[in-house]
Write a protein that holds these residues in place. Structure first.
Motif, mmCIF file in Angstrom:
data_model
loop_
_atom_site.group_PDB
_atom_site.id
_atom_site.type_symbol
_atom_site.label_atom_id
_atom_site.label_comp_id
_atom_site.label_asym_id
_atom_site.label_seq_id
_atom_site.Cartn_x
_atom_site.Cartn_y
_atom_site.Cartn_z
ATOM 1 N N UNK A 18 0.871 -1.177 0.000
ATOM 2 C CA UNK A 18 0.000 0.000 0.000
ATOM 3 C C UNK A 18 0.901 1.217 0.000
ATOM 4 N N UNK A 19 0.666 2.186 -0.922
ATOM 5 C CA UNK A 19 1.526 3.363 -0.887
ATOM 6 C C UNK A 19 0.742 4.618 -0.592
ATOM 7 N N UNK A 20 -0.560 4.509 -0.545
ATOM 8 C CA UNK A 20 -1.412 5.620 -0.107
ATOM 9 C C UNK A 20 -2.717 4.964 0.288
ATOM 10 N N UNK A 21 -3.513 5.619 1.149
ATOM 11 C CA UNK A 21 -4.786 4.998 1.489
ATOM 12 C C UNK A 21 -5.564 4.768 0.193
ATOM 13 N N UNK A 22 -6.082 3.587 0.027
ATOM 14 C CA UNK A 22 -6.885 3.222 -1.157
ATOM 15 C C UNK A 22 -6.072 2.852 -2.400
ATOM 16 N N UNK A 23 -4.775 3.110 -2.395
ATOM 17 C CA UNK A 23 -3.967 2.782 -3.582
ATOM 18 C C UNK A 23 -2.879 1.776 -3.236
ATOM 19 N N UNK A 24 -2.568 0.922 -4.186
ATOM 20 C CA UNK A 24 -1.521 -0.050 -3.920
ATOM 21 C C UNK A 24 -0.819 -0.497 -5.186
ATOM 22 N N UNK B 81 1.582 -4.142 -10.948
ATOM 23 C CA UNK B 81 0.492 -3.267 -11.373
ATOM 24 C C UNK B 81 0.148 -2.260 -10.275
ATOM 25 N N UNK B 82 -0.084 -1.031 -10.690
ATOM 26 C CA UNK B 82 -0.436 0.016 -9.735
ATOM 27 C C UNK B 82 -1.889 0.452 -9.975
ATOM 28 N N UNK B 83 -2.605 0.745 -8.905
ATOM 29 C CA UNK B 83 -3.983 1.210 -9.097
ATOM 30 C C UNK B 83 -4.724 1.348 -7.788
ATOM 31 N N UNK B 84 -5.991 1.707 -7.901
ATOM 32 C CA UNK B 84 -6.856 1.798 -6.723
ATOM 33 C C UNK B 84 -7.131 0.392 -6.229
ATOM 34 N N UNK B 85 -7.213 0.217 -4.923
ATOM 35 C CA UNK B 85 -7.409 -1.136 -4.380
ATOM 36 C C UNK B 85 -8.628 -1.822 -4.982
ATOM 37 N N UNK B 86 -9.724 -1.083 -5.157
ATOM 38 C CA UNK B 86 -10.930 -1.737 -5.678
ATOM 39 C C UNK B 86 -10.713 -2.217 -7.113
ATOM 40 N N UNK C 118 -10.539 -6.208 -8.783
ATOM 41 C CA UNK C 118 -11.196 -6.707 -10.005
ATOM 42 C C UNK C 118 -10.182 -7.423 -10.893
ATOM 43 N N UNK C 119 -8.990 -6.839 -10.972
ATOM 44 C CA UNK C 119 -7.959 -7.451 -11.818
ATOM 45 C C UNK C 119 -7.581 -8.846 -11.340
ATOM 46 N N UNK C 120 -7.585 -9.024 -10.004
ATOM 47 C CA UNK C 120 -7.164 -10.318 -9.443
ATOM 48 C C UNK C 120 -8.008 -11.458 -9.970
ATOM 49 N N UNK C 121 -9.277 -11.198 -10.246
ATOM 50 C CA UNK C 121 -10.117 -12.318 -10.721
ATOM 51 C C UNK C 121 -10.324 -12.273 -12.245
#
Ligand code: ATP
Length: 215
Positions: free
Chosen positions: A141-147, A202-207, A211-214
């Motif tokens: 996690x590098x910011x709240x909500x982003x990883x 991959x970088x992006x919003x956690x939500x 989605x990408x994981x599945x």
């Protein structure tokens, strides 16, 4: 070369100090507990017994000449805050402080901490993310909500180019690198093809990463 002062030599502080020293950086390590100072003395440039809430002691140690200070003096809220204040008043350019929780962290930011870290919380999230999805190899996690995640490519991705996969438009995430065995291809382009057993960073919003994981 940057010079570091590490204050508080619990497991976190000692690990920071040792890693910096192993990488060839000058490190002044400070703790009020003589045993902790002794146990790191042979590893870092200087190890000194001092109270980090004593402004005169920090001045005498020349702390103002250091580029970065890392403060990790445990759960003592007032000591953490006082030490951070003193370091900023002495004009240390970059002060990183370990906080036990976000409330404590907010106060530290208000008194001038340049960065507040929560190692237990972040490592917990990282481990949990590793455990719950078998294709996720790492999560930061590098910011709240982003990883940033490192993910093993799925069947669907193999043999396709990044352009064909269009992960950016589908999930609003960015592929920062492709790991292939020992090789790392950074900033891959639309024409780069995904091979079996590749791993994507991959970088992006956690939500969106969820989605990408599945996919
Ligand atoms: P961890 O071991 O998980 O990193 P931690 O940082 O929460 O835990 P401790 O193990 O308590 O906590 O380590 C804090 C260190 O900070 C101790 O070695 C303690 O002696 C030192 N310390 C606490 N207060 C001061 C102070 N005012 N000045 C200098 N050192 C201090």
């Amino acid at each position: 070369m940057k010079q570091f002062v590490v204050i508080g030599l619990g497991r976190f502080g000692a690990s920071v100090a040792e890693t910096l020293a192993e990488n060839g950086f000058d490190v002044l390590a400070i703790d009020k507990n003589p045993e902790r100072v002794q146990s790191i003395a042979d590893i870092v440039t200087h190890a000194v017994e001092a109270d980090a809430t004593d402004e005169e002691a920090l001045k005498t140690l020349g702390v103002r000449n250091f580029d970065v200070a890392v403060v990790s003096i445990g759960d003592n809220v007032s000591a953490n805050i006082l030490c951070t204040l003193i370091l900023k008043e002495l004009n240390v350019p970059y002060v990183v402080v370990k906080a036990p929780d976000s409330l404590h962290g907010k106060v530290l930011t208000k008194v001038g901490a340049d960065r507040v870290v929560y190692p237990e919380r972040d490592m917990g999230a990282r481990i949990a993310n590793n455990l719950i999805s078998s294709n996720v190899l790492d999560y930061i996690e590098f910011a709240p909500e982003y990883g940033v995640i490192e993910i093993l490519v799925s069947e669907k991705m193999i043999g396709k180019t990044l352009g064909e996969l269009a992960l950016r438009s589908k999930f609003n995430v960015n592929v920062m690198a492709i790991k292939r065995g020992q090789e790392l291809f950074i900033s891959p382009g639309a024409d780069d093809k995904i091979l079996e057993e590749d791993r994507l960073v991959v970088i992006g919003k956690n939500e969106n990463l969820e989605q990408l994981k599945s996919f």
